[in-house]
Design a protein around this motif. Structure first.
Motif, PDB file in Angstrom:
ATOM      1  N   ILE A   1       0.841  -1.204   0.000  1.00 15.06           N
ATOM      2  CA  ILE A   1       0.000   0.000   0.000  1.00 15.06           C
ATOM      3  C   ILE A   1       0.871   1.247   0.000  1.00 15.06           C
ATOM      4  O   ILE A   1       0.626   2.203  -0.742  1.00 15.06           O
ATOM      5  N   SER A   2       1.910   1.240   0.825  1.00 10.02           N
ATOM      6  CA  SER A   2       2.808   2.391   0.906  1.00 10.02           C
ATOM      7  C   SER A   2       3.517   2.642  -0.422  1.00 10.02           C
ATOM      8  O   SER A   2       3.637   3.787  -0.884  1.00 10.02           O
ATOM      9  N   GLN A   3       3.985   1.563  -1.044  1.00 14.47           N
ATOM     10  CA  GLN A   3       4.672   1.709  -2.329  1.00 14.47           C
ATOM     11  C   GLN A   3       3.723   2.217  -3.417  1.00 14.47           C
ATOM     12  O   GLN A   3       4.087   3.071  -4.234  1.00 14.47           O
ATOM     13  N   ALA A   4       2.506   1.713  -3.419  1.00 15.41           N
ATOM     14  CA  ALA A   4       1.524   2.168  -4.402  1.00 15.41           C
ATOM     15  C   ALA A   4       1.204   3.638  -4.193  1.00 15.41           C
ATOM     16  O   ALA A   4       1.073   4.403  -5.163  1.00 15.41           O
ATOM     17  N   ALA A   5       1.085   4.047  -2.932  1.00 20.24           N
ATOM     18  CA  ALA A   5       0.780   5.449  -2.635  1.00 20.24           C
ATOM     19  C   ALA A   5       1.897   6.368  -3.112  1.00 20.24           C
ATOM     20  O   ALA A   5       1.636   7.453  -3.650  1.00 20.24           O
ATOM     21  N   ALA A   6       3.148   5.953  -2.898  1.00 20.36           N
ATOM     22  CA  ALA A   6       4.287   6.773  -3.336  1.00 20.36           C
ATOM     23  C   ALA A   6       4.278   6.936  -4.857  1.00 20.36           C
ATOM     24  O   ALA A   6       4.542   8.026  -5.387  1.00 20.36           O
ATOM     25  N   LYS A   7       3.963   5.852  -5.574  1.00 22.62           N
ATOM     26  CA  LYS A   7       3.917   5.907  -7.038  1.00 22.62           C
ATOM     27  C   LYS A   7       2.797   6.834  -7.508  1.00 22.62           C
ATOM     28  O   LYS A   7       2.996   7.665  -8.411  1.00 22.62           O
ATOM     29  N   LEU A   8       1.639   6.726  -6.872  1.00 21.24           N
ATOM     30  CA  LEU A   8       0.504   7.558  -7.262  1.00 21.24           C
ATOM     31  C   LEU A   8       0.737   9.029  -6.938  1.00 21.24           C
ATOM     32  O   LEU A   8       0.314   9.922  -7.681  1.00 21.24           O
ATOM     33  N   LYS A   9       1.391   9.269  -5.815  1.00 25.08           N
ATOM     34  CA  LYS A   9       1.679  10.661  -5.438  1.00 25.08           C
ATOM     35  C   LYS A   9       2.562  11.323  -6.482  1.00 25.08           C
ATOM     36  O   LYS A   9       2.352  12.481  -6.862  1.00 25.08           O
ATOM     37  N   LYS A  10       3.534  10.574  -6.973  1.00 28.33           N
ATOM     38  CA  LYS A  10       4.429  11.114  -8.000  1.00 28.33           C
ATOM     39  C   LYS A  10       3.649  11.421  -9.275  1.00 28.33           C
ATOM     40  O   LYS A  10       3.859  12.460  -9.923  1.00 28.33           O
ATOM     41  N   LEU A  11       2.712  10.547  -9.632  1.00 28.19           N
ATOM     42  CA  LEU A  11       1.894  10.768 -10.813  1.00 28.19           C
ATOM     43  C   LEU A  11       1.014  12.005 -10.656  1.00 28.19           C
ATOM     44  O   LEU A  11       0.889  12.825 -11.579  1.00 28.19           O
ATOM     45  N   SER A  12       0.396  12.125  -9.474  1.00 26.83           N
ATOM     46  CA  SER A  12      -0.531  13.235  -9.265  1.00 26.83           C
ATOM     47  C   SER A  12       0.183  14.575  -9.277  1.00 26.83           C
ATOM     48  O   SER A  12      -0.376  15.589  -9.702  1.00 26.83           O
ATOM     49  N   LYS A  13       1.445  14.597  -8.840  1.00 28.05           N
ATOM     50  CA  LYS A  13       2.199  15.851  -8.797  1.00 28.05           C
ATOM     51  C   LYS A  13       2.573  16.321 -10.209  1.00 28.05           C
ATOM     52  O   LYS A  13       2.912  17.489 -10.409  1.00 28.05           O
ATOM     53  N   GLN A  14       2.507  15.426 -11.180  1.00 29.60           N
ATOM     54  CA  GLN A  14       2.854  15.806 -12.540  1.00 29.60           C
ATOM     55  C   GLN A  14       1.707  16.508 -13.257  1.00 29.60           C
ATOM     56  O   GLN A  14       1.897  17.093 -14.324  1.00 29.60           O
ATOM     57  N   ALA A  15       0.513  16.436 -12.685  1.00 26.72           N
ATOM     58  CA  ALA A  15      -0.657  17.050 -13.303  1.00 26.72           C
ATOM     59  C   ALA A  15      -0.995  18.362 -12.607  1.00 26.72           C
ATOM     60  O   ALA A  15      -0.636  18.582 -11.453  1.00 26.72           O
TER      61      ALA A  15
END
Length: 582
Positions: free
Chosen positions: A548-562
């Motif tokens: 869950i933590s790893q998935a959240a880190a990946k998604l956070k990086k994606l969201s910051k690009q938008a």
């Protein structure tokens, strides 16, 4: 002399008693227990080592015992430990050679980190400074140290403070019938808190009853040892499924509820009488036990009624009361419908049931059962004190800014969801350009924006979530929501809608055309936005907190690009990532 012959013939044996984790029921290690020849009066360890000390053979016997214990060790994996009893007197023996143990281990293919030296003496070590120097030598080689008999006397507590061991073993005298004696429970709680503050693990010795195991597990004690979990022997231990499930169930209650107690934790001994007992006998009981508030009326182990002291004496004090009731059976005066609850019922729920009773029964005892049989009673005072203390404890770890649960409660809630094995979703939320806002408008405005964000998440949960959904404040502008709602994407959209609708009110005037990121880079933006990372756990039993933590880190990086407020989703059940924006 018999002992000399025993040492010469090497005719001692080693039995191994398992030490189990009270978190998952797995074997944590084995304590090596030395025995003399079976037909000898020196078979038991106490007379064997006492005779060795009298005869001047203590070191010879100790060396032989260690050699045998290591040679036949049942600890066969890197994660299993071998506990070796080490007499405090051995530490000061002029013939004591610390390096000898390492040689024995190397022959067996073991390493020092597999071994725990257990200081076994109940009496004072005497020269703590010298003992500390010797034990430090062991620690430097990788060995660990345990202090036995913790709580049995002052000297054991002094040993813990002076020697700073890796483990303390709670004495059997504290563990025996722990579930029946609140004073013992308080002592163990104090020892456990003391150990945790010093980063020491506690091992409870002498567990012989399931009720003792349940209590210790729910208190958060780390490891357990005793006949219930495994007797000393020469074969590896396999815990029964019933006991393993007992440990998992009650540890889960500790991990997920924290300071939320079950009513069984408040059960105290209570007088009990058969329904046919004469009222005069019950009255005599209350006169002899002036602090007893009431007594349970029990038939074949099952509670069927309650008699409160005050109510009984009011009846007897009335006109003709004495002559009418004195020789009648107690079932004539008992309350036939008292509040009876199972021991696993949450205290908060019992409080609600108790306070919803008629006013004349408001302060009656609550009767507690285990599998239908009477186990004790709890007073309204003890229930209210428990709830008050639990709320105070919760307040200690809650965010002072938002009042939301902090990281301790967040971890407990996440572990609870993972162990339940049902579908749930985790939403991580953080603000974009919050530092810019804080620097521009000040900390007071920044705090208000954080509180507003917490309100947006809670209000969205209130509209679209489930009754037991959870919102926590990780820290700063980071939040987490754990939900079982059917449409978590819609929930994320609702959080964003509420945030976008209200955040313009936090700008005094829009005299800026750009914001700055944490590195000071200028970025065109309408202001502070919110990013959500949604992780849907479809098969919770197969998902871990790390995933869950790893998935959240990946998604956070994606969201910051938008640009703008957005949420990104990851479905761990299918390993398929579906990114959605709003």
């Amino acid at each position: 002399m018999e002992l000399q012959q025993i040492v010469k013939d090497r005719s001692i044996t080693t039995l191994y008693q398992p030490i189990l984790s009270l978190k998952d029921g797995k074997v944590f290690g084995y304590e090596a227990l030395t025995r003399g020849p079976e037909t000898s009066p020196l078979y038991a360890p106490l007379p064997l080592f006492e005779e060795a000390e009298r005869s001047g053979l203590l070191y010879s016997l100790d060396r032989l015992a260690r050699e045998k214990a290591i040679q036949d060790s049942l600890a066969v994996t890197d994660k299993e430990l071998l506990f070796l009893n080490l007499s405090a007197r051995i530490l000061h023996d002029p013939l004591f050679v610390p390096g000898r143990t390492l040689e024995l281990l190397e022959r067996r293919g073991l390493r020092p980190y597999n071994v725990v030296f257990e200081i076994t003496e109940r009496d004072s070590i005497g020269d703590f400074a010298a003992a500390q120097r010797i034990l430090d030598h062991y620690r430097q080689q990788g060995y660990r140290i345990a202090v036995d008999d913790a709580g049995a006397g002052y000297s054991s507590l002094q040993a813990v403070a002076e020697l700073q061991p890796d483990f303390i073993k709670a004495d059997r005298s504290l563990v025996k019938d722990l579930h029946l004696h609140k004073k013992k429970e308080y002592i163990v709680e104090t020892l456990l808190e003391f150990a945790q503050k010093l980063n020491i693990d506690m091992i409870a010795e002498g567990i012989e009853k399931t009720e003792e195991l349940m209590k210790l597990t729910r208190m958060g004690v780390h490891f357990g040892q005793g006949f219930l979990l495994g007797r000393p022997g020469r074969e590896r231990t396999v815990l029964t499924e019933d006991l393993r499930e007992c440990i998992l169930t009650h540890r889960r209650k500790h991990d997920t509820t924290g300071s939320t107690w079950s009513i069984g934790d408040l059960a105290s001994p209570c007088g009990e009488f058969k329904p046919t007992v004469q009222i005069s006998e019950v009255a005599g009981y209350f006169k002899q036990n002036i602090h007893a508030q009431g007594a349970a009326i029990v038939s074949d182990g099952v509670p069927i009624g309650l008699i409160m002291r005050e109510r009984l004496f009011q009846q007897l004090a009335g006109q003709y009361g004495f002559s009418l009731f004195w020789n009648r059976s107690i079932d004539q005066l008992m309350d036939p419908r008292p509040l009876i609850v199972d021991e696993l019922t949450p205290v908060e729920q019992v409080s609600q049931l108790a306070t919803s009773r008629d006013i004349q029964n408001l302060y009656d005892l609550v009767l507690i059962t285990r599998k239908g049989s009477f186990t004790g009673a709890a007073s309204i005072r003890s229930i209210l004190e428990c709830i008050t203390n639990a709320r105070m404890e919760s307040a200690k770890v809650a965010s002072p800014l938002t009042g939301l649960p902090g990281n301790i409660q967040i971890h407990r809630e996440l572990n609870k969801r993972l162990t339940e094995g049902r579908r749930f979703s985790v939403i991580y939320a953080d603000l974009d350009f919050f530092k810019w806002y804080n620097d521009r408008y000040g900390f007071q405005k920044g705090d208000q924006l954080i509180q507003f964000t917490a309100d947006c998440i809670q209000q969205a949960i209130g509209v679209l979530g489930k009754p037991h959904d959870f919102v926590g404040h990780i820290g700063g502008d980071d939040f987490i929501a754990i939900t079982s709602c059917d449409d978590p994407e819609k929930l994320c959209g609702e959080v964003i809608r509420r945030f976008e609708q209200g955040v313009p009110l936090f700008y005094e005037q829009k005299d800026w055309s750009y914001v700055e990121d944490r590195s000071g880079n200028r970025i065109e933006s309408t202001g502070v936005t919110i990013s959500l990372s949604l992780i849907v756990c479809g098969q919770a039993g197969q998902v871990t907190a790390d995933q869950i933590s790893q998935a959240a880190a990946k998604l956070k990086k994606l969201s910051k690009q938008a640009k703008g407020s957005i949420f990104c989703s990851d479905y761990l059940e299918t390993a398929y990532s579906n990114n959605s924006g709003s």
